[in-house]
Structures are given as C-alpha cells and as structure tokens.
Design an enzyme around this catalytic site. Structure first.
Site, PDB file in Angstrom:
ATOM      1  N   THR A  26       0.845  -1.196   0.000  1.00  0.00           N
ATOM      2  CA  THR A  26       0.000   0.000   0.000  1.00  0.00           C
ATOM      3  C   THR A  26       0.880   1.246   0.000  1.00  0.00           C
ATOM      4  OG1 THR A  26      -1.909  -1.069   0.986  1.00  0.00           O
ATOM      5  CG2 THR A  26      -1.659   1.274   1.451  1.00  0.00           C
ATOM      6  N   GLN A 100      -4.292  -7.295  -6.635  1.00  0.00           N
ATOM      7  CA  GLN A 100      -4.820  -7.760  -5.349  1.00  0.00           C
ATOM      8  C   GLN A 100      -6.209  -7.164  -5.097  1.00  0.00           C
ATOM      9  OE1 GLN A 100      -3.556  -6.625  -1.376  1.00  0.00           O
ATOM     10  NE2 GLN A 100      -3.153  -8.768  -0.874  1.00  0.00           N
ATOM     11  N   HIS A 176      -7.357 -10.800  -1.299  1.00  0.00           N
ATOM     12  CA  HIS A 176      -6.752 -10.411  -0.010  1.00  0.00           C
ATOM     13  C   HIS A 176      -7.557 -11.048   1.123  1.00  0.00           C
ATOM     14  CE1 HIS A 176      -4.598  -8.397   3.022  1.00  0.00           C
ATOM     15  NE2 HIS A 176      -4.490  -7.193   2.495  1.00  0.00           N
ATOM     16  N   ASN A 179      -4.452 -10.044   7.070  1.00  0.00           N
ATOM     17  CA  ASN A 179      -4.223  -8.766   7.765  1.00  0.00           C
ATOM     18  C   ASN A 179      -5.450  -8.085   8.366  1.00  0.00           C
ATOM     19  OD1 ASN A 179      -1.633  -9.301   7.069  1.00  0.00           O
ATOM     20  ND2 ASN A 179      -1.552  -7.869   5.343  1.00  0.00           N
ATOM     21  N   TYR A 181      -8.529  -7.746   7.310  1.00  0.00           N
ATOM     22  CA  TYR A 181      -9.533  -7.104   6.462  1.00  0.00           C
ATOM     23  C   TYR A 181     -10.749  -8.034   6.323  1.00  0.00           C
ATOM     24  CZ  TYR A 181      -5.858  -3.733   5.896  1.00  0.00           C
ATOM     25  OH  TYR A 181      -4.904  -2.793   6.173  1.00  0.00           O
ATOM     26  N   ARG A 228      -4.024 -14.420  -0.377  1.00  0.00           N
ATOM     27  CA  ARG A 228      -3.060 -14.087   0.679  1.00  0.00           C
ATOM     28  C   ARG A 228      -3.710 -14.341   2.034  1.00  0.00           C
ATOM     29  NH1 ARG A 228       1.322  -9.432   2.215  1.00  0.00           N
ATOM     30  NH2 ARG A 228       2.589 -10.814   0.941  1.00  0.00           N
ATOM     31  N   ASN A 236      -4.441  -5.541  12.610  1.00  0.00           N
ATOM     32  CA  ASN A 236      -5.800  -4.982  12.603  1.00  0.00           C
ATOM     33  C   ASN A 236      -6.734  -5.707  13.561  1.00  0.00           C
ATOM     34  OD1 ASN A 236      -5.585  -2.689  10.870  1.00  0.00           O
ATOM     35  ND2 ASN A 236      -5.317  -4.107   9.166  1.00  0.00           N
ATOM     36  N   GLY A 317       8.563  -7.481   0.128  1.00  0.00           N
ATOM     37  CA  GLY A 317       7.820  -6.228   0.185  1.00  0.00           C
ATOM     38  C   GLY A 317       8.750  -5.042   0.266  1.00  0.00           C
ATOM     39  N   ARG A 318       9.144  -4.711   1.497  1.00  0.00           N
ATOM     40  CA  ARG A 318       9.965  -3.503   1.703  1.00  0.00           C
ATOM     41  C   ARG A 318      11.200  -3.425   0.803  1.00  0.00           C
ATOM     42  NH1 ARG A 318       9.233  -3.362   8.305  1.00  0.00           N
ATOM     43  NH2 ARG A 318       6.997  -2.961   8.163  1.00  0.00           N
TER      44      ARG A 318
END
Ligand code: 8OZ
Length: 365
Positions: A26, A100, A176, A179, A181, A228, A236, A317-318
């Site tokens: 994101t 995604q 997704h 996490n 959601y 995922r 969250n 990712g990062r």
C-alpha cells in the site's frame, strides 16, 4: 541445484521468469476523488517488472471496500483505464502482474465510506486499530454487521472487480484474505460473532472465502488466482482460538478450487517471522499449488527456502520499495538501498519512483 530462486516457475500456462515476487504494498498515491492509478504508478510498476510476478498494492473492489485515503480501486472505468496503462507498461518490459482484490471491512472510517455510512463487517464490533483519512491517523469507525441477504451483492462486487481486472490486462489476481480485512474478519472468531450460515463453526466462517473464490474463478482460470493469508498475525486486531484448524480448512478450500497459489505472511505482518516452522508446514499439507512465502526474507533465507522446497517462490515487500531492480541485485549479491519510511504512504515521486538501479548508480559514480 535445480530449483533456485532465479529459475522460472509456472502458474497454469503463465511462465514467470523467476521466483522473486513483489508483495502487495500500500503506497497511497492514487488520484484524489477517482482513486485511480496514473503516470506515477505506470513508472513505479514498470521499474519493478523484473519481479517474477508483481502483486499490486491492495485495490478496493467497491467504494464500500475502501479504508484509507488515496488507495486505488478497480470498480470504475477510470480505474480500469489507469490499471490498463500499468499492465501494458509492465508487459512491454517483459514482466507479469497480478491485481490484489481488497475489501477492508471494518478497517475504515465513515469519512471514507459512501455517504459517510458506517463500514460493513461480519459483526458490529469496532477494531482497536487506526486508519489514515488523508489528514492523519484516526480510530476506525464502529461497523454495522452485514445482513445475510446482502452477501450475494458483496460476492457480486468481487466478481465484477475480477472481470474488471481481466479488462485491465492483468495476468492473474490475488484475493486479499489477510491482515484483518473483511475476509479475515469473517474467518476469525474474535471478529465474527454471527449466528447465521457465515458464523460459528469453521465451516461457516470460511463460507465467505469459499464464495469469493467461486465468484473469482467463474471469471479467471483458477491457476491464475491466489489468496493471501496471514494465519498467525494479529494485524488490525484479529485473533482466533485455533488458527491451525481454521487455516487448514481455508487452505483446503483454496486447494479444492484448484487455485494456482497461496501467498502467506509467515508471522506478524510487517513484523517478526514468529510463526512456528511446524505450524507452517502443517498448514501447507492442505494446499498443493504454488506456495509463495512472505515476511522478513533476506537473500540467504530466500535461496535456502526455495532450494529446500519450503517455498516455491518468495514475495519481498519492503526491499522492492528501495530497489526497483531487486532481482538483479539479489542475483549479483549486490548491496540493497534502504527505503525512506517517511515516504512509504502518500506523496508523489519522492521515495516512489526515484530509487536508482545498480546501473544508474554505476553511471553516476
Ligand atoms: C499498510 C497500510 C495500509 C494497508 C495490508 C493493505 O496490510 C494493507 C496495508 C498495509 O494488507
């Protein structure tokens, strides 16, 4: 040594050139109002086309599925057109890209919802979590529980978004389910207190996931569809009394649908690789497709896990934020750029499309 990180891998009839995937990230840079990708996104993703598969940032399937300022959607014409420019640019550079599909559920704020309504969730329980409303971080709003007879409409939103992803030229899609959601909120017994067919038993809590998978695979070849999950993450504000039993069933549903891949956050989202090897291995028994592992991998661990068969591919990712040519850098065992955390979320080109490749660094030196 047959299966290294840098060898191709198949997803159905799609050949991916290597097993270094780009994780969904994101970045909050979609255009205001229309929530569409634009020129900056075209450059950003094209720069990262060396990944075996790019998985885009989480992208809302509907206005109701939005939970943060400036995240992109896939429910309007402008959004489809914006994403088409992205997929064309990635394809021109020989890359492959999956979208995604995201619904945030209760991780939203009334100011981000259509007509300032409450966000929707399995149950009317607020998450102890924050979101970003464009001005700052705010507590997420208390959601309202979805009515049972609204679920077909919700599933229809996933199907429409999957169709739009196809129109926009994507090679694959990822649902997704991680996490904290919406899908994860239905899966976990901390956030799902429903008494209808979508709550209670593990079979009931996995029903929404199953129906979303059915809708998406009515549009896409199942081999081009992934999910995922983050089975051991409490991101969250979700938790479960028996994650191994719950996610064994979730993986089995993905397997029975013939899905191409799972993309697994192996620990705390963005945090330590805290899941036990035994639990991860136990879950994996329930899925026979491509296993993409994510969370805190460095070069050595990625090579080791793909060579030993613990994973088929690794999603970074990062490291992809600061290293557009991450695959080349890993191949050469070259140094990696650190990314600037202050420009991860929101803003323009700075910290987004201005990280240099190795070649650019050499040319400057
Ligand atoms: C960071 C900030 C906002 C959203 C996720 C979509 O964790 C996200 C996300 C990450 O899956």
């Amino acid at each position: 040594m047959t299966e290294t990180l840098f060898t191709p891998i198949q997803l159905g009839d799609l050949t991916l050139s290597n097993r270094v995937f780009m994780s969904p990230l994101t970045r909050n840079r979609a255009s205001d109002g229309v929530n569409a990708p634009h020129d900056l996104h075209v450059d950003y993703y094209a720069q990262r086309a060396g990944a075996g598969l790019i998985i885009t940032e989480a992208t809302q399937i509907s206005p109701e599925g939005k939970g943060y300022a400036w995240t992109p959607g896939i429910h309007s014409e402008e959004q489809v057109e914006g994403w088409k420019r992205v997929t064309d640019a990635v394809h021109r550079k020989g890359g492959r890209i999956a979208l995604q599909l995201w619904h945030v559920g209760r991780i939203s704020h009334t100011s981000l919802q259509p007509d300032g309504q409450a966000p929707v969730a399995p149950s009317a329980l607020a998450a102890n979590s924050k979101t970003f409303d464009g001005k700052g971080f705010v507590e997420t709003s208390t959601p309202r529980a979805l009515e049972t007879d609204e679920i077909p409409r919700l599933i229809g939103d996933f199907r429409k978004a999957a169709e739009n992803a196809k129109k926009a030229g994507f090679d694959a899609v990822e649902i997704h389910g991680a996490n904290g959601y919406l899908i994860d909120q239905f899966l976990r017994d901390s956030s799902n207190k429903r008494t209808d067919a979508y709550g209670g038993s593990i079979e009931n809590r996995t029903r929404l996931l199953k129906e979303v998978i059915e809708a998406v695979t009515s549009v896409w070849d199942p081999k081009k569809v992934g999910v995922r999950f983050s089975p051991f993450s409490d991101a969250n504000d979700v938790s479960d009394s028996d994650p191994v039993a719950l996610f064994s069933k979730a993986y089995a549903i993905a397997d029975e649908a013939g899905l191409g891949f799972l993309d697994i956050v192996e620990g705390q989202t963005g945090g330590p690789r805290s899941a036990s090897e035994e639990d991860l291995a136990e879950l994996r028994k329930h899925f026979s497709g491509v296993y993409v592992a994510n969370n805190g991998y460095d070069r050595a661990l990625a090579i080791e896990h793909v060579e030993s068969g613990k994973a088929d591919a690794i999603a970074f990712g990062r490291p992809f934020i600061g290293n557009p040519d991450l695959v080349e850098r890993l191949k050469q065992d070259a140094p990696l750029n650190e990314s600037n955390q202050e420009t991860w979320y929101g803003g323009g080109a700075e910290g987004y499309t201005d990280y240099p490749t190795l070649e650019e660094e050499k040319a400057k030196a």
